[in-house]
Enzyme design. Structure first.
Site, mmCIF file in Angstrom:
data_model
loop_
_atom_site.group_PDB
_atom_site.id
_atom_site.type_symbol
_atom_site.label_atom_id
_atom_site.label_comp_id
_atom_site.label_asym_id
_atom_site.label_seq_id
_atom_site.Cartn_x
_atom_site.Cartn_y
_atom_site.Cartn_z
ATOM 1 N N GLY A 16 0.817 -1.217 0.000
ATOM 2 C CA GLY A 16 0.000 0.000 0.000
ATOM 3 C C GLY A 16 0.849 1.265 0.000
ATOM 4 N N VAL A 92 -4.653 -4.854 2.337
ATOM 5 C CA VAL A 92 -4.377 -5.408 3.676
ATOM 6 C C VAL A 92 -3.673 -6.747 3.537
ATOM 7 C CG1 VAL A 92 -6.369 -4.210 4.662
ATOM 8 C CG2 VAL A 92 -6.618 -6.566 3.861
ATOM 9 N N CYS A 278 5.575 -13.553 0.424
ATOM 10 C CA CYS A 278 4.666 -13.958 -0.657
ATOM 11 C C CYS A 278 4.815 -15.390 -1.149
ATOM 12 C CB CYS A 278 4.841 -13.014 -1.841
ATOM 13 S SG CYS A 278 4.324 -11.345 -1.472
HETATM 14 P P1 NAD Z 1 1.619 -5.606 5.358
HETATM 15 O O1 NAD Z 1 1.360 -6.514 6.486
HETATM 16 O O2 NAD Z 1 2.957 -4.938 5.224
HETATM 17 O O3 NAD Z 1 0.513 -4.434 5.343
HETATM 18 C C1 NAD Z 1 -0.835 -4.647 5.508
HETATM 19 C C2 NAD Z 1 -1.397 -3.527 6.384
HETATM 20 O O4 NAD Z 1 -2.819 -3.616 6.402
HETATM 21 C C3 NAD Z 1 -0.947 -3.582 7.847
HETATM 22 O O5 NAD Z 1 -0.251 -2.390 8.172
HETATM 23 C C4 NAD Z 1 -2.263 -3.729 8.639
HETATM 24 O O6 NAD Z 1 -2.253 -3.024 9.856
HETATM 25 C C5 NAD Z 1 -3.267 -3.152 7.678
HETATM 26 N N1 NAD Z 1 -4.649 -3.593 7.906
HETATM 27 C C6 NAD Z 1 -5.118 -4.854 8.043
HETATM 28 N N2 NAD Z 1 -6.446 -4.850 8.181
HETATM 29 C C7 NAD Z 1 -6.843 -3.559 8.136
HETATM 30 C C8 NAD Z 1 -8.108 -2.909 8.218
HETATM 31 N N3 NAD Z 1 -9.228 -3.613 8.339
HETATM 32 N N4 NAD Z 1 -8.132 -1.568 8.151
HETATM 33 C C9 NAD Z 1 -6.996 -0.850 8.012
HETATM 34 N N5 NAD Z 1 -5.786 -1.410 7.919
HETATM 35 C C10 NAD Z 1 -5.696 -2.751 7.972
HETATM 36 O O7 NAD Z 1 1.311 -6.444 4.035
HETATM 37 P P2 NAD Z 1 1.921 -6.227 2.568
HETATM 38 O O8 NAD Z 1 3.252 -6.873 2.462
HETATM 39 O O9 NAD Z 1 1.761 -4.792 2.191
HETATM 40 O O10 NAD Z 1 0.913 -7.113 1.724
HETATM 41 C C11 NAD Z 1 -0.422 -6.707 1.491
HETATM 42 C C12 NAD Z 1 -1.009 -7.585 0.418
HETATM 43 O O11 NAD Z 1 -0.260 -7.432 -0.813
HETATM 44 C C13 NAD Z 1 -0.961 -9.082 0.731
HETATM 45 O O12 NAD Z 1 -2.108 -9.694 0.201
HETATM 46 C C14 NAD Z 1 0.267 -9.567 -0.029
HETATM 47 O O13 NAD Z 1 0.188 -10.920 -0.392
HETATM 48 C C15 NAD Z 1 0.242 -8.695 -1.267
HETATM 49 N N6 NAD Z 1 1.539 -8.470 -1.897
HETATM 50 C C16 NAD Z 1 2.646 -8.234 -1.148
HETATM 51 C C17 NAD Z 1 3.867 -7.982 -1.784
HETATM 52 C C18 NAD Z 1 5.118 -7.724 -0.998
HETATM 53 O O14 NAD Z 1 6.172 -7.677 -1.601
HETATM 54 N N7 NAD Z 1 5.049 -7.526 0.311
HETATM 55 C C19 NAD Z 1 3.935 -7.949 -3.180
HETATM 56 C C20 NAD Z 1 2.773 -8.184 -3.905
HETATM 57 C C21 NAD Z 1 1.577 -8.434 -3.262
HETATM 58 C C1 UDX Z 2 8.046 -11.713 -4.906
HETATM 59 C C2 UDX Z 2 7.783 -11.556 -6.406
HETATM 60 O O1 UDX Z 2 9.038 -11.486 -7.097
HETATM 61 C C3 UDX Z 2 6.976 -10.301 -6.672
HETATM 62 O O2 UDX Z 2 6.661 -10.224 -8.063
HETATM 63 C C4 UDX Z 2 5.690 -10.375 -5.861
HETATM 64 O O3 UDX Z 2 4.928 -9.221 -6.071
HETATM 65 C C5 UDX Z 2 5.992 -10.546 -4.377
HETATM 66 O O4 UDX Z 2 6.817 -11.715 -4.208
HETATM 67 P P1 UDX Z 2 9.692 -10.596 -3.154
HETATM 68 O O5 UDX Z 2 9.298 -11.738 -2.296
HETATM 69 O O6 UDX Z 2 9.613 -9.226 -2.613
HETATM 70 O O7 UDX Z 2 8.829 -10.604 -4.493
HETATM 71 O O8 UDX Z 2 11.210 -10.804 -3.633
HETATM 72 P P2 UDX Z 2 11.887 -11.744 -4.741
HETATM 73 O O9 UDX Z 2 12.913 -10.949 -5.437
HETATM 74 O O10 UDX Z 2 10.910 -12.436 -5.585
HETATM 75 O O11 UDX Z 2 12.652 -12.825 -3.855
HETATM 76 C C6 UDX Z 2 11.964 -13.793 -3.093
HETATM 77 C C7 UDX Z 2 12.959 -14.724 -2.451
HETATM 78 O O12 UDX Z 2 13.582 -15.569 -3.425
HETATM 79 C C8 UDX Z 2 14.093 -14.015 -1.722
HETATM 80 O O13 UDX Z 2 14.398 -14.669 -0.524
HETATM 81 C C9 UDX Z 2 15.244 -14.121 -2.698
HETATM 82 O O14 UDX Z 2 16.493 -14.038 -2.073
HETATM 83 C C10 UDX Z 2 14.985 -15.488 -3.297
HETATM 84 N N1 UDX Z 2 15.587 -15.677 -4.626
HETATM 85 C C11 UDX Z 2 15.154 -14.920 -5.669
HETATM 86 C C12 UDX Z 2 16.565 -16.638 -4.812
HETATM 87 O O15 UDX Z 2 16.953 -17.339 -3.882
HETATM 88 N N2 UDX Z 2 17.094 -16.806 -6.067
HETATM 89 C C13 UDX Z 2 16.683 -16.063 -7.131
HETATM 90 O O16 UDX Z 2 17.198 -16.290 -8.240
HETATM 91 C C14 UDX Z 2 15.688 -15.094 -6.925
#
Ligand code: NAD
Ligand code: UDX
EC number: 1.1.1.22
Length: 466
Positions: A16, A92, A278
């Site tokens: 977010g 979230v 993820c």
């Molecule tokens: P996060 O835990 O960092 O953030 C989520 C936030 O939502 C928290 O701060 C929490 O307090 C808040 N929240 C939860 N319920 C709420 C509510 N009812 N009202 C207001 N706030 C609320 O999670 P994230 O890493 O940002 O991931 C969010 C989503 O995006 C997940 O579904 C995840 O799978 C997806 N996603 C994450 C990544 C990544 O790299 N982290 C990449 C792509 C997709």
């Molecule tokens: C992943 C996806 O790449 C992204 O598109 C999605 O939105 C969220 O999940 P992230 O988990 O942030 O992203 O990082 P990523 O670069 O994918 O790495 C994931 C894990 O795999 C890390 O622990 C990284 O070190 C490991 N990795 C990645 C390897 O061990 N070898 C590789 O060649 C690539």
């Protein structure tokens, strides 16, 4: 519906925060409010000192500095932001369930449902609701049912717009995405809603990179993309073990297969195992969905990616124990890195946690240096595993601010994260201050093995035989 003027994003986390910052920077005419229940997080997003933002991402501070206070706001008043918005992103967390049916596999959708109910309760005008969180296929149907219960004539269109950014490169990925995916209903209203979101991304993303699909394809594509990426890492990690016993070098194998344009070179880096919030969560979710449809062969196929990853983490810890003469009891094992990858302070599912846990089971004393992760976070990661009580974890984990102190008198050094700075250390100085024989276990293949061996280190590298 008129053009979007106000956006609300529920969830100010790793997705977010950066996503809305970039959308705000690129669309100065749209007012964006990112809301969260977590007051400390919102306070940190509003901190004047940009080094105190709640997440560390290269380049994020500059984007926030430009947009915050202009058309980007962080707030805890969720109701107000929902009420005023034309478009609401749900961003979230959707962690793996830790209880009840689907425990350890299914995505826990309680935060999504709470959010949908809150929108239903508060909304007085028509809204486009965008699923930004990663969700099981057909979740939009459940959200729609909750929203349509209001009976007050407010109309909702649901879009799926999964996020593909990777942590550590989030700003780069958002600025220049391979593609943006938007799924929506095939109805006229659905198509209009899709167009509204296309226009927002169109402010900086070339139109041909914005893919539009039906909602179910979009939801399923996100889980599939992560499963494919993780599967590549598990595949190369499986080969790394074979390399170690056969004399092949996994880096050479990676290069050899990656130059085939059908395979491609990315995501073929052997490692101590993938981490992050993820990959594991999304594959488990995929496996669970396949099982609920009775597709056992599909479920088993994808589950193997996780089984291989668990094996890779475990065998790294075992390698440390066997190399250190079959005991690490009371020995100092120094960790370089705790984050799940470089350039992030995120530790969710980091391999370091599991390797530390296994070594603590063997009574080792773990000393850690990570440039961005706090001691409190590391301890809470270990406590979360529930293997032993918090006091025992504290007795076995020491966190330092200085890498050289971390490594001093260590029996072995393990590289768990590929932070660039580790490559530039004075390895002669480190060697001089270590117990002998001085062992290095490079879980990321980042150190110059030949140079280290010249100094006198005994080096284990993933995917390379002795
Ligand atoms: P996060 O835990 O960092 O953030 C989520 C936030 O939502 C928290 O701060 C929490 O307090 C808040 N929240 C939860 N319920 C709420 C509510 N009812 N009202 C207001 N706030 C609320 O999670 P994230 O890493 O940002 O991931 C969010 C989503 O995006 C997940 O579904 C995840 O799978 C997806 N996603 C994450 C990544 C990544 O790299 N982290 C990449 C792509 C997709
Ligand atoms: C992943 C996806 O790449 C992204 O598109 C999605 O939105 C969220 O999940 P992230 O988990 O942030 O992203 O990082 P990523 O670069 O994918 O790495 C994931 C894990 O795999 C890390 O622990 C990284 O070190 C490991 N990795 C990645 C390897 O061990 N070898 C590789 O060649 C690539």
């Amino acid at each position: 519906m008129p053009k979007i003027q106000k956006i609300c994003c529920v969830g100010a986390g790793y997705v977010g925060g950066p996503t809305m910052s970039v959308i705000a920077q690129k669309n100065p005419h749209i007012q964006i409010t990112v809301v969260d229940l977590n007051e400390a997080r919102i306070k940190a997003w509003n901190d004047k000192d940009l080094t105190k933002l709640p997440i560390y991402e290269p380049g994020l501070d500059a984007v926030v500095a430009e947009a915050r206070g202009r058309n980007l706001f962080f707030d805890t008043d969720v109701d107000k932001a929902i009420d005023e918005a034309d478009m609401i992103f749900i961003s979230v967390n959707t962690p793996t369930k830790t209880y009840g049916k689907g425990k350890g596999m299914a995505a826990d959708l309680k935060y999504i449902e709470l959010c949908a109910r809150q929108i239903a309760r508060v909304a007085k005008t028509n809204k486009i609701v965008v699923e930004k969180s990663t969700l099981p296929v057909r979740t939009a149907q459940a959200i729609k049912r909750i929203l349509d219960q209001t009976g007050n004539g407010v109309e909702f269109e649901i879009l799926s717009n999964p996020e593909f950014l990777a942590e550590g490169t989030a700003i780069q990925d958002l600025m220049n995405p391979d593609r943006v995916l938007i799924g929506g209903d095939q109805t006229e209203k659905g198509q209009k809603a899709i167009q509204e979101l296309v226009d927002i991304y169109g402010a900086w993303v070339p139109r041909e990179r914005i893919l539009t699909t039906n909602v179910w394809s979009s939801e399923l594509s996100k889980l599939t993309a992560n499963a494919f990426l993780a599967q590549r890492v598990s595949s190369i990690n499986a080969i790394s073990e074979l390399c170690e016993v056969s004399g092949a070098d996994v880096n050479e194998v990676s290069r050899a297969i990656g130059t085939d344009s059908r395979v491609g070179s990315k995501f073929l880096k052997a490692s101590v195992g993938f981490g992050g919030s993820c990959f594991q969560k999304d594959i488990l979710n995929l496996v669970y969905i396949a099982k609920t449809y009775g597709l056992d062969a599909v479920a088993d196929y994808w589950e193997q990616v996780i089984i291989m990853n668990d094996h890779q983490k475990r065998r790294f810890a075992e390698k440390i124990v066997t190399t250190l003469f079959n005991t690490v009891n009371d020995k100092k094992i120094a960790f370089l890195g705790w984050a799940f990858k470089k350039d992030t302070n995120d530790t969710r599912e980091s391999a370091a946690i599991y390797v530390a846990n296994d070594l603590i089971e063997e009574e080792a004393n773990i000393h850690v240096y990570d440039p961005k992760v706090t001691e409190q976070q590391m301890l809470s990661d270990l406590d979360y595993l529930n293997t032993r009580n918090s006091e025992a974890n504290q007795n076995h984990l020491t966190v330092h601010q200085d890498p050289y102190i971390t490594l001093k008198d260590a029996h072995g050094i393990a590289v768990l994260t590929e932070w660039d700075e580790f490559k530039t250390y004075d390895w002669q100085r480190i060697y001089d201050n270590m117990q002998k024989p001085a062992f290095v276990f490079d879980g990321r293949n980042i150190l110059d093995r030949k140079e280290l061996e010249k100094i006198g280190f005994e080096v284990y590298t993933i995917g390379k035989g002795e």
